[in-house]
Design a protein around this motif. Structure first.
Motif, PDB file in Angstrom:
ATOM      1  N   ILE A   1       0.805  -1.225   0.000  1.00  0.00           N
ATOM      2  CA  ILE A   1      -0.259  -0.130  -0.155  1.00  0.00           C
ATOM      3  C   ILE A   1       0.829   1.313   0.038  1.00  0.00           C
ATOM      4  CG2 ILE A   1      -1.753   1.301   1.053  1.00  0.00           C
ATOM      5  CD1 ILE A   1      -3.116  -1.228   2.148  1.00  0.00           C
ATOM      6  N   ASP A   2       0.995   1.717  -1.142  1.00  0.00           N
ATOM      7  CA  ASP A   2       2.079   2.825  -1.466  1.00  0.00           C
ATOM      8  C   ASP A   2       1.233   4.163  -1.103  1.00  0.00           C
ATOM      9  OD1 ASP A   2       4.731   4.015  -2.502  1.00  0.00           O
ATOM     10  OD2 ASP A   2       2.881   5.290  -3.483  1.00  0.00           O
ATOM     11  N   GLY A   3       1.579   4.832  -0.393  1.00  0.00           N
ATOM     12  CA  GLY A   3       0.867   6.284   0.072  1.00  0.00           C
ATOM     13  C   GLY A   3       0.181   6.096   0.947  1.00  0.00           C
ATOM     14  N   SER A   4       0.184   5.196   1.845  1.00  0.00           N
ATOM     15  CA  SER A   4      -0.871   4.870   3.008  1.00  0.00           C
ATOM     16  C   SER A   4      -1.090   6.161   3.792  1.00  0.00           C
ATOM     17  CB  SER A   4      -0.515   3.709   3.625  1.00  0.00           C
ATOM     18  OG  SER A   4       0.609   3.546   4.361  1.00  0.00           O
TER      19      SER A   4
ATOM     20  N   TYR B   1      10.426  -1.759  -6.099  1.00  0.00           N
ATOM     21  CA  TYR B   1       8.979  -1.783  -6.093  1.00  0.00           C
ATOM     22  C   TYR B   1       8.479  -0.369  -6.170  1.00  0.00           C
ATOM     23  CZ  TYR B   1      10.525  -1.697  -1.309  1.00  0.00           C
ATOM     24  OH  TYR B   1      11.191  -1.379  -0.025  1.00  0.00           O
ATOM     25  N   GLU B   2       9.215   0.801  -6.642  1.00  0.00           N
ATOM     26  CA  GLU B   2       8.363   1.969  -6.897  1.00  0.00           C
ATOM     27  C   GLU B   2       9.350   2.478  -8.202  1.00  0.00           C
ATOM     28  OE1 GLU B   2       9.300   3.840  -3.119  1.00  0.00           O
ATOM     29  OE2 GLU B   2       6.948   4.082  -2.841  1.00  0.00           O
ATOM     30  N   ALA B   3      10.437   2.804  -8.265  1.00  0.00           N
ATOM     31  CA  ALA B   3      10.997   3.340  -9.571  1.00  0.00           C
ATOM     32  C   ALA B   3      10.968   2.344 -10.533  1.00  0.00           C
ATOM     33  CB  ALA B   3      12.525   3.714  -9.092  1.00  0.00           C
TER      34      ALA B   3
ATOM     35  N   LEU C   1       5.649  15.626 -16.134  1.00  0.00           N
ATOM     36  CA  LEU C   1       6.867  15.228 -15.437  1.00  0.00           C
ATOM     37  C   LEU C   1       6.452  15.180 -14.106  1.00  0.00           C
ATOM     38  CD1 LEU C   1      10.141  16.767 -15.876  1.00  0.00           C
ATOM     39  CD2 LEU C   1       9.127  16.616 -13.562  1.00  0.00           C
ATOM     40  N   PHE C   2       6.957  13.745 -13.555  1.00  0.00           N
ATOM     41  CA  PHE C   2       6.806  13.331 -12.138  1.00  0.00           C
ATOM     42  C   PHE C   2       8.353  13.430 -11.747  1.00  0.00           C
ATOM     43  CE2 PHE C   2       5.750  11.754  -7.982  1.00  0.00           C
ATOM     44  CZ  PHE C   2       6.584  10.929  -7.523  1.00  0.00           C
ATOM     45  N   SER C   3       8.712  13.783 -10.474  1.00  0.00           N
ATOM     46  CA  SER C   3       9.805  13.670  -9.985  1.00  0.00           C
ATOM     47  C   SER C   3      10.007  13.589  -8.488  1.00  0.00           C
ATOM     48  CB  SER C   3      10.910  14.903 -10.351  1.00  0.00           C
ATOM     49  OG  SER C   3      12.230  14.734  -9.763  1.00  0.00           O
ATOM     50  N   TYR C   4      11.090  12.793  -7.988  1.00  0.00           N
ATOM     51  CA  TYR C   4      11.368  12.950  -6.672  1.00  0.00           C
ATOM     52  C   TYR C   4      12.907  12.921  -6.370  1.00  0.00           C
ATOM     53  CZ  TYR C   4      10.713  13.041  -1.618  1.00  0.00           C
ATOM     54  OH  TYR C   4      10.569  13.407  -0.342  1.00  0.00           O
ATOM     55  N   PRO C   5      13.649  14.018  -6.504  1.00  0.00           N
ATOM     56  CA  PRO C   5      15.127  13.990  -6.776  1.00  0.00           C
ATOM     57  C   PRO C   5      15.513  13.569  -5.383  1.00  0.00           C
ATOM     58  CG  PRO C   5      14.111  16.222  -6.800  1.00  0.00           C
ATOM     59  CD  PRO C   5      12.924  15.234  -6.686  1.00  0.00           C
TER      60      PRO C   5
ATOM     61  N   ILE D   1       6.148  17.675  -8.203  1.00  0.00           N
ATOM     62  CA  ILE D   1       7.344  17.647  -7.627  1.00  0.00           C
ATOM     63  C   ILE D   1       6.987  18.052  -6.150  1.00  0.00           C
ATOM     64  CG2 ILE D   1       8.359  19.725  -8.225  1.00  0.00           C
ATOM     65  CD1 ILE D   1      11.024  18.064  -8.322  1.00  0.00           C
ATOM     66  N   ASN D   2       7.415  17.477  -5.041  1.00  0.00           N
ATOM     67  CA  ASN D   2       7.397  18.300  -3.760  1.00  0.00           C
ATOM     68  C   ASN D   2       8.189  19.428  -3.519  1.00  0.00           C
ATOM     69  OD1 ASN D   2       6.960  19.171  -1.144  1.00  0.00           O
ATOM     70  ND2 ASN D   2       6.910  17.008  -0.366  1.00  0.00           N
ATOM     71  N   GLU D   3       7.520  20.575  -3.916  1.00  0.00           N
ATOM     72  CA  GLU D   3       8.457  22.080  -3.762  1.00  0.00           C
ATOM     73  C   GLU D   3       8.877  22.313  -2.430  1.00  0.00           C
ATOM     74  OE1 GLU D   3       6.527  24.041  -7.490  1.00  0.00           O
ATOM     75  OE2 GLU D   3       8.223  24.643  -6.854  1.00  0.00           O
TER      76      GLU D   3
ATOM     77  N   GLY E   1      17.687   9.738  -2.731  1.00  0.00           N
ATOM     78  CA  GLY E   1      16.228   9.796  -3.280  1.00  0.00           C
ATOM     79  C   GLY E   1      15.210   9.114  -1.966  1.00  0.00           C
ATOM     80  N   LYS E   2      14.118   9.374  -2.145  1.00  0.00           N
ATOM     81  CA  LYS E   2      13.030   8.618  -1.059  1.00  0.00           C
ATOM     82  C   LYS E   2      12.729   7.349  -1.700  1.00  0.00           C
ATOM     83  CE  LYS E   2       8.822   9.481   1.481  1.00  0.00           C
ATOM     84  NZ  LYS E   2       7.736  10.280   1.614  1.00  0.00           N
ATOM     85  N   LEU E   3      12.400   7.193  -3.035  1.00  0.00           N
ATOM     86  CA  LEU E   3      11.624   5.998  -3.773  1.00  0.00           C
ATOM     87  C   LEU E   3      12.441   4.939  -3.993  1.00  0.00           C
ATOM     88  CD1 LEU E   3       9.279   8.318  -5.944  1.00  0.00           C
ATOM     89  CD2 LEU E   3       8.792   7.533  -3.855  1.00  0.00           C
ATOM     90  N   ARG E   4      11.854   3.812  -3.524  1.00  0.00           N
ATOM     91  CA  ARG E   4      12.724   2.494  -3.764  1.00  0.00           C
ATOM     92  C   ARG E   4      12.658   1.960  -5.219  1.00  0.00           C
ATOM     93  NH1 ARG E   4      13.887   1.711   1.998  1.00  0.00           N
ATOM     94  NH2 ARG E   4      12.180   2.743   3.173  1.00  0.00           N
TER      95      ARG E   4
ATOM     96  N   ARG F   1       1.235  20.154 -10.346  1.00  0.00           N
ATOM     97  CA  ARG F   1       0.067  19.097  -9.713  1.00  0.00           C
ATOM     98  C   ARG F   1       1.132  17.982  -8.659  1.00  0.00           C
ATOM     99  NH1 ARG F   1      -2.646  22.060 -11.601  1.00  0.00           N
ATOM    100  NH2 ARG F   1      -4.524  22.277 -12.816  1.00  0.00           N
ATOM    101  N   TYR F   2       0.887  18.104  -7.342  1.00  0.00           N
ATOM    102  CA  TYR F   2       1.341  17.001  -6.682  1.00  0.00           C
ATOM    103  C   TYR F   2       0.375  16.490  -5.525  1.00  0.00           C
ATOM    104  CZ  TYR F   2       5.269  14.902  -4.036  1.00  0.00           C
ATOM    105  OH  TYR F   2       5.897  14.045  -3.431  1.00  0.00           O
ATOM    106  N   ILE F   3       0.238  15.216  -5.503  1.00  0.00           N
ATOM    107  CA  ILE F   3      -0.899  14.701  -4.785  1.00  0.00           C
ATOM    108  C   ILE F   3       0.029  13.991  -3.724  1.00  0.00           C
ATOM    109  CG2 ILE F   3      -2.657  12.880  -4.601  1.00  0.00           C
ATOM    110  CD1 ILE F   3      -2.874  13.158  -7.760  1.00  0.00           C
ATOM    111  N   GLY F   4       0.905  13.673  -3.950  1.00  0.00           N
ATOM    112  CA  GLY F   4       1.924  12.801  -2.715  1.00  0.00           C
ATOM    113  C   GLY F   4       1.915  11.503  -2.636  1.00  0.00           C
ATOM    114  N   SER F   5       0.976  10.964  -3.366  1.00  0.00           N
ATOM    115  CA  SER F   5       0.844   9.409  -3.683  1.00  0.00           C
ATOM    116  C   SER F   5       1.457   8.966  -4.838  1.00  0.00           C
ATOM    117  CB  SER F   5      -0.668   9.084  -3.494  1.00  0.00           C
ATOM    118  OG  SER F   5      -0.663   7.994  -3.635  1.00  0.00           O
ATOM    119  N   MET F   6       2.329   8.402  -4.815  1.00  0.00           N
ATOM    120  CA  MET F   6       3.286   8.009  -6.244  1.00  0.00           C
ATOM    121  C   MET F   6       2.278   7.365  -7.340  1.00  0.00           C
ATOM    122  SD  MET F   6       6.484   5.713  -6.882  1.00  0.00           S
ATOM    123  CE  MET F   6       7.706   6.233  -8.442  1.00  0.00           C
ATOM    124  N   VAL F   7       1.401   6.449  -6.875  1.00  0.00           N
ATOM    125  CA  VAL F   7       0.468   5.866  -7.781  1.00  0.00           C
ATOM    126  C   VAL F   7      -0.444   6.715  -8.466  1.00  0.00           C
ATOM    127  CG1 VAL F   7      -1.135   3.971  -8.119  1.00  0.00           C
ATOM    128  CG2 VAL F   7       0.709   3.624  -6.623  1.00  0.00           C
TER     129      VAL F   7
END
Ligand code: P6P
Length: 340
Positions: A121-124, A282-284, A264-268, A212-214, A276-279, A246-252
């Motif tokens: 459950i990504d973004g729980s 099972y994410e990237a 474009l979506f980014s998590y630098p 992106i999370n500014e 980085g934050k994303l794995r 547009r940033y929802i904060g839930s990768m899916v």
């Protein structure tokens, strides 16, 4: 509906999987079909559990405990248990990596030839706000003569045989690739079947949306701050308008929008998340596979293709820039210019 308007030839995910097995040499054994069917069961079960849990929480029964007195489990743990049980009982999965499990699981009794990595459950953390969350999955065939070990998953993203996610939003959607394009499905809760709703999905080649999370701006390297600021300036090809954010904060949810609308979506990387934050596993990896198969691109901060990376540990993280070819090329030119 009048009789003629009812489509009587709907393609369910189950039918799609069997047709793929019939016409695709690499999955002719039927093992892959059984695995995908177990996967769709897990998605249905998690979807139903999330919707019920939301109601239970909202009804203030969150302290409820079941007949055996178990404390109500967190959704992450529930999703993980549902997923592990579905994969173990499928008989076709030998190795399983889960964000919720510190170590690799090997199902010794299974004769399966697949290794699966998942974020159940990504973004729980967004659930209580009613934001869409999802399950993300990448799939590898075991290495030749492997009886199931860590070597089956510490591999290049190029060796993935399938990737998919389920998004639990207003509807439950599944986006799936087995290496020849992306197909999308929507759960018909009356039938209990996923119906093909986005056949052969291609994402727009460009779209003036960045995601992106500014809030991390102060922690980014300067060239990343410069690139994002550049998107906020008047764009000639947009008649002087800037990009939209547009940033929802839930990768899916952010990736689903990017697949359908483009952009474009980014998590630098940043000073808080040096890798980085994303794995990766099972994410990237799965999202990069889906985006590339839909005609987009996925790279890390250095411009390396995500699918060319290889994790050293099963929970390794990576920076990621994914989306429409035009937007990713803009980023590649920017860092190319930077490196020049
Ligand atoms: P931030 C959710 O917690 C998650 O793992 C992804 O689903 C999402 O893209 C990212 O983290 C959001 O992170 O730091 O922007 O809240």
């Amino acid at each position: 509906d009048s009789a003629e308007s009812i489509n009587t030839d709907i393609v369910t995910l189950s039918r799609y999987i069997l047709e793929k097995q019939r016409y695709s040499a690499k999955h002719a054994t039927g093992e892959f079909s059984l695995l995908l069917n177990s996967l769709q069961f897990a998605f249905k079960f998690i979807s139903q559990t999330i919707r019920r849990a939301e109601l239970v929480n909202l009804m203030g029964l969150s302290g409820a405990s079941n007949a055996t007195g178990d404390q109500q489990k967190k959704l992450d743990v529930l999703g993980d248990e549902i997923f592990i049980n579905a994969m173990k009982t499928s008989g076709n999965v030998k190795v399983l990596v889960s964000e919720e499990q510190e170590d690799l699981l090997v199902f010794r009794n299974n004769s399966g030839s697949y290794a699966i990595c998942c974020d159940p459950i990504d973004g729980s953390s967004n659930l209580d706000a009613g934001v869409s969350v999802g399950t993300i999955v990448s799939l590898f065939r075991l290495l030749p003569d492997s009886s199931g070990s860590i070597k089956d998953v510490l591999r290049s993203g190029r060796e993935m045989v399938a990737a998919c996610y389920a998004m639990y939003g207003a509807s439950t959607h599944v986006m799936l690739t087995t290496g020849d394009g992306v197909d999308g499905f929507t759960l018909d809760t009356n039938l209990g079947e996923f119906i093909l709703t986005y056949p052969n999905l291609h994402m727009p080649l460009e779209c003036p949306i960045y995601s992106i999370n500014e809030g991390n701006t102060l922690y980014w390297e300067q060239h990343i701050q410069d690139f994002v600021n550049g998107l906020k300036e008047p764009q000639q090809f947009l008649n002087g308008k800037p990009y939209s954010s547009r940033y929802i904060g839930s990768m899916v949810a952010d990736v689903h929008r990017t697949l359908l609308y483009g952009g474009l979506f980014s998590y630098p990387c940043d000073r808080k998340n040096k890798h980085g934050k994303l794995r990766l596993l099972y994410e990237a990896f799965p999202m990069a596979f889906l985006v590339e198969q839909a005609g987009g691109k996925a790279v890390n901060d250095k411009g390396e293709r995500i699918l060319d990376l290889t994790p050293e540990h099963i929970h390794d993280k990576s920076s990621i820039w994914l989306g429409s070819a035009y937007e990713i090329d803009r980023y590649l030119q920017h860092i190319g210019k930077q490196q020049a």
